[in-house]
Design an enzyme around this catalytic site. Structure first.
Site, PDB file in Angstrom:
ATOM      1  N   GLU A  44       0.854  -1.300   0.039  1.00 41.42           N
ATOM      2  CA  GLU A  44      -0.138   0.047   0.029  1.00 41.42           C
ATOM      3  C   GLU A  44       0.895   1.246  -0.145  1.00 41.42           C
ATOM      4  O   GLU A  44       1.688   1.390   0.727  1.00 41.42           O
ATOM      5  CB  GLU A  44      -0.873  -0.100   1.302  1.00 41.42           C
ATOM      6  CG  GLU A  44      -1.878   1.282   1.239  1.00 41.42           C
ATOM      7  CD  GLU A  44      -2.488   1.147   2.667  1.00 41.42           C
ATOM      8  OE1 GLU A  44      -3.689   1.906   2.681  1.00 41.42           O
ATOM      9  OE2 GLU A  44      -2.133   0.612   3.806  1.00 41.42           O
ATOM     10  N   LYS A 118     -10.561   2.646  -1.953  1.00 38.82           N
ATOM     11  CA  LYS A 118     -10.464   1.798  -0.453  1.00 38.82           C
ATOM     12  C   LYS A 118     -11.908   2.318   0.062  1.00 38.82           C
ATOM     13  O   LYS A 118     -12.045   3.262   0.195  1.00 38.82           O
ATOM     14  CB  LYS A 118      -9.324   2.287   0.344  1.00 38.82           C
ATOM     15  CG  LYS A 118      -9.306   1.863   1.713  1.00 38.82           C
ATOM     16  CD  LYS A 118      -7.799   1.980   2.468  1.00 38.82           C
ATOM     17  CE  LYS A 118      -7.701   1.530   3.770  1.00 38.82           C
ATOM     18  NZ  LYS A 118      -6.370   1.803   4.310  1.00 38.82           N
ATOM     19  N   CYS A 155      -5.526  -2.888   2.658  1.00 37.53           N
ATOM     20  CA  CYS A 155      -5.427  -2.837   4.192  1.00 37.53           C
ATOM     21  C   CYS A 155      -6.542  -2.892   5.107  1.00 37.53           C
ATOM     22  O   CYS A 155      -7.121  -4.016   5.345  1.00 37.53           O
ATOM     23  CB  CYS A 155      -4.509  -1.161   4.482  1.00 37.53           C
ATOM     24  SG  CYS A 155      -3.648  -1.455   6.047  1.00 37.53           S
TER      25      CYS A 155
END
Length: 291
Positions: A44, A118, A155
């Site tokens: 990331e 995300k 994540c």
């Protein structure tokens, strides 16, 4: 003919020199490709240190528009040269807002039109991501690449079973998670590494789908805060067992081969998708569990 694919996870420390970080990431991609990897995961936001430790307005300037991002441009050329698939995570400026975004570069260097932003944005000591990122508006994405149909979360997404399930339901044959996770600045005695791995191993087991995870390493300091990223990047098989893993400090690559037809047969044989009852899962559609 067997449908085999060779995947890789990478792991590295990041400096404040964006060009140096891109060059180091290229070295790892080349190393993985030399070992036969066809789909290679970078961690990331690898262009920079993890800038979310503190809320600083100057770090908002790190965001770029997709067409201007140097990492995307660089790795499009590399993907075409090596004929590898590369998911690239970058800090995206779009209109007046900023996202934590992944674009998918296929093995000919082309960008897939659907990017992923995300979905789940954390906010806690040392991980002040809500200051920097707007929650994603794309929904969970899967991509048909030259070598496999893949899904991806970023994540904090990896802590939610809904992420992996949504990707699996869309036909992801392998799930990838680029990551930046480590110690807790407010309490260095906390260590979530094993919990973090087990959560994702559970996603693989529940969906009978391998998971590939790439995390960063090294200590990064921001004023009076610091995070020691604990690496431990890993790959699971379709039952959730770890089949490859790096340690907490090393920079390097993991490579693993999967037979996609064999994985598909296992998913069909277990019947977990056949026996799902979406009509009974209404509680999942609310925040408090009410229908």
């Amino acid at each position: 003919m067997l449908r085999q694919v060779r995947v890789a996870a990478t792991q590295m420390a990041c400096s404040k020199d964006r060009s140096a970080n891109i060059a180091k990431a290229e070295q790892l991609v080349r190393k993985a490709a030399n070992q036969g990897a066809q789909i290679i995961l970078l961690q990331e936001l690898f262009e920079t240190p993890y800038f979310c430790q503190k809320q600083k307005y100057e770090y908002l300037q790190l965001a770029t528009r997709l067409e201007d991002n140097p990492a995307v441009q660089h790795f499009q050329k590399l993907a075409a040269e090596l004929e590898v698939v590369l998911p690239i995570c970058f800090y995206e400026l779009a209109g007046q807002v900023r996202f934590n975004t992944v674009v998918l570069i296929d093995a000919d260097g082309s960008l897939h039109p659907n990017l992923y932003r995300k979905t789940h944005i954390p906010d806690g000591p040392g991980y002040s991501e809500k200051f920097y990122f707007t929650p994603g508006d794309t929904g969970f994405q899967v991509w048909n690449t030259r070598y496999a149909r893949i899904g991806l979360g970023i994540c904090w997404d990896q802590w939610f079973p809904e992420t992996a399930r949504a990707l699996a339901l869309q036909g992801a044959e392998i799930i990838f998670f680029p990551t930046a996770i480590g110690s807790e600045p407010h309490d260095p005695t906390l260590d979530s590494k094993d919990h973090w791995q087990r959560t994702q191993q559970g996603h693989a087991a529940a969906n009978l789908t391998p998971v590939v995870v790439s995390n960063r390493v090294g200590k990064e300091e921001e004023d009076d805060w610091q995070i020691t990223f604990y690496g431990s990047s890993f790959i699971t098989d379709g039952t959730g067992a770890k089949v490859a893993e790096l340690d907490r400090q090393e920079e390097g690559v993991l490579v693993q081969t999967f037979d996609l037809d064999e994985l598909a047969f296992a998913r069909h044989s277990w019947g977990v998708f056949r026996d799902r009852r979406p009509d009974r899962y209404g509680h999942l559609m609310s925040k408090d569990g009410s229908k």
